[in-house]
Design a protein around this motif. Structure first.
Motif, short mmCIF file in Angstrom:
data_model
loop_
_atom_site.label_atom_id
_atom_site.label_comp_id
_atom_site.label_asym_id
_atom_site.label_seq_id
_atom_site.Cartn_x
_atom_site.Cartn_y
_atom_site.Cartn_z
N GLU A 133 0.84 -1.21 0.00
CA GLU A 133 0.00 0.00 0.00
C GLU A 133 0.87 1.26 0.00
N GLN A 134 1.97 1.18 0.74
CA GLN A 134 2.84 2.35 0.82
C GLN A 134 3.56 2.59 -0.50
N ILE A 135 3.96 1.50 -1.15
CA ILE A 135 4.60 1.65 -2.45
C ILE A 135 3.61 2.26 -3.45
N GLU A 136 2.37 1.81 -3.37
CA GLU A 136 1.34 2.37 -4.27
C GLU A 136 1.17 3.86 -4.01
N MET A 137 1.22 4.23 -2.74
CA MET A 137 1.05 5.64 -2.41
C MET A 137 2.22 6.47 -2.95
N VAL A 138 3.42 5.93 -2.81
CA VAL A 138 4.59 6.63 -3.34
C VAL A 138 4.47 6.79 -4.86
N TRP A 215 11.93 1.45 -7.25
CA TRP A 215 13.05 2.39 -7.18
C TRP A 215 14.32 1.76 -6.62
N SER A 216 14.13 0.86 -5.65
CA SER A 216 15.28 0.21 -5.03
C SER A 216 14.77 -0.82 -4.03
N ASP A 217 15.69 -1.65 -3.57
CA ASP A 217 15.39 -2.45 -2.39
C ASP A 217 15.51 -1.49 -1.22
N GLY A 218 14.46 -1.32 -0.50
CA GLY A 218 14.50 -0.31 0.55
C GLY A 218 13.33 -0.43 1.49
N PHE A 219 12.97 0.70 2.06
CA PHE A 219 11.89 0.70 3.05
C PHE A 219 11.16 2.04 2.98
N PRO A 220 9.91 2.04 3.41
CA PRO A 220 9.11 3.26 3.29
C PRO A 220 9.47 4.30 4.35
N GLY A 221 9.23 5.55 4.04
CA GLY A 221 9.41 6.62 5.01
C GLY A 221 8.31 6.56 6.06
N TRP A 222 8.62 7.08 7.20
CA TRP A 222 7.71 6.97 8.34
C TRP A 222 6.36 7.62 8.07
N HIS A 223 6.39 8.80 7.48
CA HIS A 223 5.13 9.55 7.33
C HIS A 223 4.15 8.87 6.38
N THR A 224 4.66 7.94 5.59
CA THR A 224 3.81 7.33 4.58
C THR A 224 2.90 6.25 5.16
N GLU A 225 3.38 5.56 6.18
CA GLU A 225 2.62 4.41 6.66
C GLU A 225 1.25 4.81 7.18
N CYS A 226 1.20 5.93 7.93
CA CYS A 226 -0.08 6.30 8.54
C CYS A 226 -1.10 6.70 7.48
N VAL A 227 -0.64 7.36 6.42
CA VAL A 227 -1.56 7.75 5.35
C VAL A 227 -2.09 6.49 4.64
N CYS A 260 -3.05 15.06 0.59
CA CYS A 260 -3.49 16.07 -0.39
C CYS A 260 -2.85 15.84 -1.76
N ALA A 261 -1.58 15.42 -1.74
CA ALA A 261 -0.90 15.18 -3.00
C ALA A 261 -1.47 13.96 -3.71
N ALA A 262 -1.71 12.91 -2.94
CA ALA A 262 -2.15 11.66 -3.55
C ALA A 262 -3.63 11.66 -3.86
N LEU A 263 -4.44 12.22 -2.95
CA LEU A 263 -5.89 12.14 -3.10
C LEU A 263 -6.49 13.42 -3.64
N GLY A 264 -5.75 14.50 -3.51
CA GLY A 264 -6.27 15.78 -3.96
C GLY A 264 -7.07 16.50 -2.89
N HIS A 265 -7.13 15.93 -1.70
CA HIS A 265 -7.89 16.61 -0.62
C HIS A 265 -7.41 16.09 0.73
#
Length: 490
Positions: A133-138, A215-227, A260-265
């Motif tokens: 889900e987080q990758i999709e959001m990114v 993009w790479s083998d990696g991990f999501p940023g913290w702020h992304t998980e909650c969204v 706001c960036a991903a959903l527009g609101h």
RNA sequence: GGUACCUUGGCCGAGUGGCUAGGCACCGGUCUGCAAAACCGAUUACGGCGGUUCGAAUCCGCCAGGUACCUCCA
């Protein structure tokens, strides 16, 4: 009674009448713990605060979906260790698997929450369980042009975002101020601007927790998980988002930006933030090293603690302050809370002894209204508790026969105390270990009956000896007109 | 340095213009053989200076002290 609930919205900076998106239903997301250590007193504040919100919303008739996450990956460590996350670092120190650390501290957290009588949330999602889900959001944020990739890492483009959005509307910050306060940070070369934040981080070779991504083998940023998790389980618009005030910036501000960036609101209608618990006037925190774990409170095993404090004492201590005020820890304050709680619970337990009269000399309706008014005013639990203590005085006076109550009022009084003490505040009587032991109880009764005989013979020496010895063993002896009562204390 | 917040009686902690917060501790009283518990009563406040107002803990200004965020954090 259950009129309109007003809650303070950090976004508008004022109290607003709570109106859920779907009538009768409420969705609430709260930032949970990062599981890399045992929960400390500070963790109990949001847990209990939003447990109160959860319980009160249910009480006033909402069906609530309460989502509280477990952060088990992704926080960068403060000192420049270049992107190794907290969980990963701790794992190496203790020579175990990262997921083992996660499991240990998640179990510990849940155990502590159960001890505090914090209800489990409806859904308790983990960050590692929502990498997709987080990758999709990114991906979405990249598609919207609000992020950029550098060498396998993806950063949120705050300055670009701020051209069309208000970055800082939650925390009250201005972008130009943030840009002007130049802080040299290590490993920030990739970012176009110091205010940008990572939403995907490329993992170093030695980094254990890693997932494949475009993009790479990696991990999501913290702020992304909650969204990702809040919108997955509560929808792209939901009612309440809670957390500690220390998360206001950058975490929650970044959440708003991503949604706001991903959903527009915006996705959140009401932002709620609990204040901090302080120790010697300073924030109690892991990074400050001045925290006391909940287990240490329960056992009393900490140099700063004069004695153990029960989970209910901690809970009551927290409820006696308003959630948006700081609360200062001290042994004196906790012991005051302990005694006050005992008085409240004793009175609550003794309501059943009250017998109804034809008339009432007490005003229960106004008491009940005062309790609801307090809770409806941004969950003002200290005022509600103060009102309950007025009720305690009424209860004790009724038992002493100094006041009278009719059966209607008595039923209201019983319901009021059951509702507020147990359902809303989530307090519970301490389990009195061996007091339920039948044989022990009979022995104590025997001794106290002997004491009654001694008293009848004016043998005060024997009478006092029995009372004093039992008191020394932890029994509380209460003389009544025609007998006695006793209980074994904690 | 920037931004925001806080300073209430012995301790904790409510309270946003006039009306007792509440808890704990302490003191006096009732009850008790004496205590405990319970009840009744009393006492101790709004950081400092100035301003607005008939009236301010509550609004405004200045000063002092403190905290949080700006970096992981509940």
């Amino acid at each position: 009674m259950k009129q309109q609930l007003a809650i303070y919205n950090t976004l508008s900076k004022k109290k607003e009448i709570f109106k859920s998106i779907t009538p009768g239903f409420a969705g609430m997301y709260v930032c949970g713990p990062t599981v890399y250590g045992h929960a400390h007193l500070g963790h109990s504040r949001p847990a209990i605060t939003f447990d109160l919100v959860y319980r009160y919303l249910m009480h006033i008739g909402y069906k609530v979906r309460y989502v509280r996450n477990i952060t088990d990956v992704g926080h960068l460590v403060a000192d420049a260790d270049e992107g190794e996350d907290k969980i990963g670092q701790k794992a190496k120190v203790e020579q175990v698997e990262p997921m083992e650390i996660v499991q240990i501290y998640t179990n510990s957290y849940r155990r502590n929450m159960a001890q505090l009588n914090v209800l489990p949330p409806s859904i308790e999602p983990t960050a590692t369980g929502h990498i997709i889900e987080q990758i999709e959001m990114v991906k979405t944020i990249l598609e919207k042009g609000m992020a950029y990739e550098v060498d396998g890492s993806v950063y949120f483009d705050v300055e670009k975002y701020a051209q069309t959005n208000n970055y800082g509307k939650l925390s009250g910050r201005k972008l130009e101020d943030m840009l002007s306060s130049t802080r040299e940070l290590e490993g920030q070369d990739e970012k176009r601007s110091s205010v940008d934040f990572a939403i995907w981080k490329k993992a170093k070779p030695e980094h254990i927790m890693r997932w494949p991504s475009p993009w790479s083998d990696g991990f999501p940023g913290w702020h992304t998980e909650c969204v990702a998790m809040s919108t997955k389980y509560l929808g792209t618009r939901f009612d309440i988002h809670g957390g500690g005030m220390d998360l206001l910036f950058p975490h929650h501000e970044a959440e708003i930006a991503q949604s706001c960036a991903a959903l527009g609101h915006d996705s959140v209608n009401y932002w709620m933030h609990n204040n901090m618990i302080t120790i010697n006037g300073q924030k109690m925190g892991k990074s400050l090293g001045n925290f006391i774990t909940l287990d240490e409170f329960f056992t009393g095993e900490h140099p700063l603690l004069e004695k153990p404090y029960s989970p209910m004492t901690i809970r009551f201590f927290i409820l006696q302050a308003h959630y948006r005020s700081t609360l200062d820890f001290s042994n004196e304050a906790l012991q005051a809370a302990e005694k006050g709680l005992e008085r409240l619970l004793k009175a609550t337990a003794s309501i059943d002894k009250i017998e109804a009269s034809a008339q009432s000399t007490v005003n229960i309706t106004s008491l009940q209204k005062a309790c609801y008014d307090a809770m409806n005013d941004d969950l003002n639990s200290p005022i509600a508790i103060a009102n309950l203590f007025d009720g305690v005085r009424i209860i004790n006076s009724l038992i002493d026969g100094k006041e009278q109550i009719n059966s209607t009022d008595l039923n209201t009084l019983k319901a009021l105390f059951n509702t507020f003490v147990f359902d809303v505040f989530g307090l519970q009587a301490e389990e009195s270990n061996s007091a339920n032991n039948d044989v022990l109880g009979k022995v104590v009764d025997l001794l106290l009956n002997l004491r009654m005989d001694a008293k009848a013979n004016k043998d005060w020496a024997t009478s006092d000896k029995i009372r004093n010895e039992l008191t020394a063993l932890g029994f509380e002896i209460k003389d009544k007109k025609d007998g006695f009562e006793w209980e074994l204390k904690g």
